[in-house]
Design an enzyme around this catalytic site. Structure first.
Site, PDB file in Angstrom:
ATOM      1  N   ILE A   6      68.224  17.419 -35.340  1.00 53.64           N
ATOM      2  CA  ILE A   6      68.479  16.905 -36.688  1.00 53.64           C
ATOM      3  C   ILE A   6      67.195  16.332 -37.290  1.00 53.64           C
ATOM      4  O   ILE A   6      66.868  16.598 -38.457  1.00 53.64           O
ATOM      5  CB  ILE A   6      69.604  15.840 -36.657  1.00 53.64           C
ATOM      6  N   ASP A  60      58.971   9.626 -31.055  1.00 54.99           N
ATOM      7  CA  ASP A  60      59.976  10.148 -30.127  1.00 54.99           C
ATOM      8  C   ASP A  60      59.509   9.848 -28.715  1.00 54.99           C
ATOM      9  O   ASP A  60      58.317   9.904 -28.422  1.00 54.99           O
ATOM     10  CB  ASP A  60      60.144  11.673 -30.321  1.00 54.99           C
ATOM     11  N   CYS A 102      67.590   9.387 -33.386  1.00 48.47           N
ATOM     12  CA  CYS A 102      67.581   9.355 -31.916  1.00 48.47           C
ATOM     13  C   CYS A 102      68.990   8.998 -31.436  1.00 48.47           C
ATOM     14  O   CYS A 102      69.801   8.471 -32.194  1.00 48.47           O
ATOM     15  CB  CYS A 102      66.546   8.354 -31.405  1.00 48.47           C
ATOM     16  N   ARG A 146      73.605   6.619 -35.049  1.00 51.83           N
ATOM     17  CA  ARG A 146      74.656   5.782 -34.473  1.00 51.83           C
ATOM     18  C   ARG A 146      74.450   4.362 -34.980  1.00 51.83           C
ATOM     19  O   ARG A 146      73.313   3.879 -35.073  1.00 51.83           O
ATOM     20  CB  ARG A 146      74.612   5.780 -32.941  1.00 51.83           C
ATOM     21  N   ASP A 154      75.391   6.030 -42.811  1.00 53.31           N
ATOM     22  CA  ASP A 154      76.567   6.859 -42.538  1.00 53.31           C
ATOM     23  C   ASP A 154      77.285   6.353 -41.298  1.00 53.31           C
ATOM     24  O   ASP A 154      78.370   6.827 -40.967  1.00 53.31           O
ATOM     25  CB  ASP A 154      76.145   8.326 -42.328  1.00 53.31           C
ATOM     26  N   GLU A 204      81.876   0.300 -36.448  1.00 59.66           N
ATOM     27  CA  GLU A 204      82.667   1.227 -37.266  1.00 59.66           C
ATOM     28  C   GLU A 204      83.966   1.664 -36.613  1.00 59.66           C
ATOM     29  O   GLU A 204      84.875   2.142 -37.297  1.00 59.66           O
ATOM     30  CB  GLU A 204      81.840   2.478 -37.590  1.00 59.66           C
ATOM     31  N   HIS A 226      80.747   7.886 -41.573  1.00 58.64           N
ATOM     32  CA  HIS A 226      80.453   8.861 -40.521  1.00 58.64           C
ATOM     33  C   HIS A 226      80.861  10.265 -40.975  1.00 58.64           C
ATOM     34  O   HIS A 226      81.609  10.965 -40.296  1.00 58.64           O
ATOM     35  CB  HIS A 226      81.167   8.476 -39.221  1.00 58.64           C
TER      36      HIS A 226
END
Ligand code: NAD
Length: 344
Positions: free
Chosen positions: A154, A173, A205, A234, A258, A263, A295
């Site tokens: 992504i 990364d 990540c 996340r 998102d 959540e 989400h």
């Protein structure tokens, strides 16, 4: 093969019915989430199919195993909600490592453009025939620096999209992608350099012990004033309290979320008739420069179809060969070998 399907939403059913019949799998759809109180429902099934906010901790794993469940087929990429160490040797865990990185990356850009061009404000104004432009001034993305944390599937699609807008990319990364750094418009840097120089930061990540609250008060302190933060990965990558403080102090110029740390009891459900108990989320949503979607980044026709097809292939492959290239193993999950399906 009989599979108990938890946390079912109406948009899941058509594609799972289609690929289920192709692969000889019968799904029993349960609306409830999988957790300690609902694991019993899996009695008599060969496997369970779960999603991002199901709870698959040690007691749930033990109960599923007692009930004779052999396989947990996650219909998502992330697996932070599974106690992988406890599952090892007891329950086989399969996942969908990639379904449409475009769905998530494009949603990240949709949130960014909406936020910085104030589309969410303009939409409401024009519906009320308010055609004033006051307060809608945005800024160009061209020439800005975007910091990408996590350059997997992504993250790399998001980099391509940002390059299309003429942005410079600073990437971070733990396992840099070979060939991505061109020494000019895309450069791998340490996290501190990314935080200090990015106008926009986008998180791609996975959530692990290491990345939990990777954006916390200290990280926000290192950012440029006015930075735009995008989180489509996340929720717990971001310390929500620190984010709120960062917005109140004007250090953070805008946030596009998102996902949200807490959540699991809220997102995907209609809570419009309820009093929202989560004061941090309520305050974030009240901010003019915060956009929250629940989400939703994965939710495209292509992604839903790919998720169903890969999940059914995984289940079918597992029951035919007692193994599957998309099985997660706690020893190597998240490493290059695991990502490349070499964990057997
Ligand atoms: P991926 O595995 O292809 O890429 C993840 C990248 O993060 C890898 O390059 C990996 O090396 C890197 N990484 C791992 N640990 C790191 C660390 N400590 N610091 C920095 N980088 C680290 O995964 P992907 O398919 O690109 O998905 C990324 C994340 O997006 C998933 O983990 C999932 O949480 C999230 N996701 C969200 C949605 C949604 O609907 N919002 C949908 C799919 C995936």
């Amino acid at each position: 093969m009989k599979i108990a399907f938890f946390d079912t939403k109406p948009y899941d059913v058509p594609s799972f019915d289609k690929y289920g019949s192709e692969y000889g799998i019968t799904f029993k759809y349960f609306e409830t989430k999988l957790g300690a109180d609902t694991a019993e429902l899996a009695a008599g099934f060969d496997g369970v199919c779960a999603f991002v906010n199901d709870t698959i901790d040690a007691p749930v794993i033990d109960r599923l195993v007692e009930l004779g469940v052999k396989v947990l087929a996650l219909r998502c990429a992330g697996y932070n909600n599974v106690d992988m160490k406890h599952a090892f040797g007891k329950l086989h865990v399969l996942r969908v490592p990639a379904y449409s990185p475009y769905a998530v990356a494009e949603h990240a850009m949709a949130l960014l453009l909406t936020s910085i061009r104030r589309i969410h404000k303009a939409y409401i104004r024009s519906r009320d025939f308010n055609f004033s432009l006051s307060g809608l001034t945005g800024f160009d993305l061209h020439g800005k620096t975007v910091g990408i944390i996590g350059t997997g599937r992504i993250g790399r699609v998001f980099i391509d999209i940002c390059r299309g807008f003429g942005m410079k990319v600073l990437a971070y990364d733990k396992f840099p992608a070979p060939g991505l750094d061109n020494g000019d418009t895309i450069r791998y840097v340490e996290l501190a350099e990314l935080l200090a120089n990015a106008d926009i930061i986008s998180l791609h990540c996975p959530l692990t012990e290491e990345t939990h609250h990777i954006i916390d008060e200290a990280a926000i302190g290192q950012c440029k004033r006015g930075v735009v933060l995008i989180n489509t990965s996340r929720g717990a990558l971001v310390d929500a309290r620190a984010l709120l403080d960062g917005i109140k102090s004007r250090k953070i110029g805008a946030a596009c979320l998102d996902v949200y740390e807490e959540e699991s009891d809220l997102f995907f459900e209609d809570n419009s008739g309820h009093i929202l108990e989560d004061d941090i989320l309520a305050r974030l949503i009240s901010m003019p420069n915060v956009i929250v979607t629940s989400h939703q980044a994965f939710l495209t026709e292509e992604a839903l179809s790919n998720i169903a097809e890969t999940t059914c292939k995984n289940i079918s492959c597992f029951f035919a060969h007692n193994q599957c290239p998309n099985e997660l193993c706690w020893r190597c999950s998240g490493t290059e070998d695991c990502k490349n399906g070499k964990c057997f």
